[in-house]
Design an enzyme around this catalytic site. Structure first.
Site, mmCIF file in Angstrom:
data_model
loop_
_atom_site.group_PDB
_atom_site.id
_atom_site.type_symbol
_atom_site.label_atom_id
_atom_site.label_comp_id
_atom_site.label_asym_id
_atom_site.label_seq_id
_atom_site.Cartn_x
_atom_site.Cartn_y
_atom_site.Cartn_z
ATOM 1 C CG ASN A 1 -2.606 -0.624 1.515
ATOM 2 O OD1 ASN A 1 -2.300 -1.301 -0.103
ATOM 3 N ND2 ASN A 1 -2.804 -1.676 2.107
ATOM 4 C CG HIS A 2 1.666 4.117 -2.473
ATOM 5 N ND1 HIS A 2 2.369 4.216 -3.493
ATOM 6 C CD2 HIS A 2 2.389 2.503 -2.977
ATOM 7 C CE1 HIS A 2 3.291 4.002 -4.604
ATOM 8 N NE2 HIS A 2 2.941 2.584 -4.202
ATOM 9 N NE ARG A 3 -0.688 10.059 5.098
ATOM 10 C CZ ARG A 3 -0.037 10.915 5.694
ATOM 11 N NH1 ARG A 3 1.300 10.716 6.683
ATOM 12 N NH2 ARG A 3 -0.649 11.984 6.368
#
Length: 212
Positions: free
Chosen positions: A91-93
């Site tokens: 995941n990315h922010r």
């Protein structure tokens, strides 16, 4: 008469007619034993048309030894070719103005996302060819996942799911039967007892399974 089932610590449990092991099928527990965040129950197997050098990376490419999340798969699961577990470390922010991972390239650690949830697969789950399991999925016992499905969220015991995003197509059994199967939990029996009752298990003979 059939012989004993292969020892669950056997890496290649399928032997071809010429006596050589089928390298594209493994009991997954010994194949990923080196990975600290990847836990698999006995007799769960995975298959691939081309055997990978690293089964853990092949199935869960974003699950690192330093990942805060874990991937847990139960006993007697069946994982077809092309299945991918996208775990939370992928995941990315995305709660700000940009999802760009600046920290990877020397930027501020502020772009680091928070630790994500674990992914858990129950016992006796069949995951079809090319399915993708998304971060934090909680998949119950006895679930069947159709080929190419994209699965997220909580999937109840003994559901058949398919599509993108995967939806429940139907339940495999009625509620009393599901409750009985969860109570019996045959996957926790000794393997000799399971093998003696395999006709009742695959033949959906609940009375015989209770007797066993």
């Amino acid at each position: 008469m059939s012989g004993p089932i292969a020892d669950p610590q056997t890496l290649h449990p399928v032997i071809l007619p010429d006596g050589t092991p089928h390298e594209g099928t493994v009991f997954l527990a010994p194949a990923v034993a080196h990975h600290t965040k990847f836990t698999v129950g006995e007799y769960t197997y995975a298959s691939a048309h081309t055997a990978p050098a690293d089964w853990a990376f092949h199935l869960a490419p974003y699950l690192y030894d330093f990942s805060p999340e874990a991937l847990t798969i139960g006993k007697f699961c069946q994982i077809a070719d092309g299945v991918t577990f996208i775990t939370a470390s992928a995941n990315h922010r995305y709660d700000g103005f940009s999802s760009y991972p600046f920290m990877i390239f020397g930027g501020s650690a502020a772009s680091m996302p928070k630790a994500g949830p674990d992914t858990t697969i129950g016992n006796d789950v069949w995951i079809g060819q090319g399915a993708t399991i998304l971060p934090g999925a909680q998949i119950g016992n006895g679930v069947i996942i159709a080929a190419k499905s994209v699965v997220r969220g909580n999937i109840p015991d003994y559901a058949i799911v398919g599509g993108n995003p995967a939806k429940i197509l139907r339940m495999r059994f009625d509620e009393p039967t599901i409750a009985a199967l969860l109570d019996i939990a045959w996957w926790n029996w000794p393997i000799a007892r399971i093998q003696a009752a395999d006709a009742a298990i695959v033949g959906a003979d609940l009375a015989a399974l209770r007797d066993a």
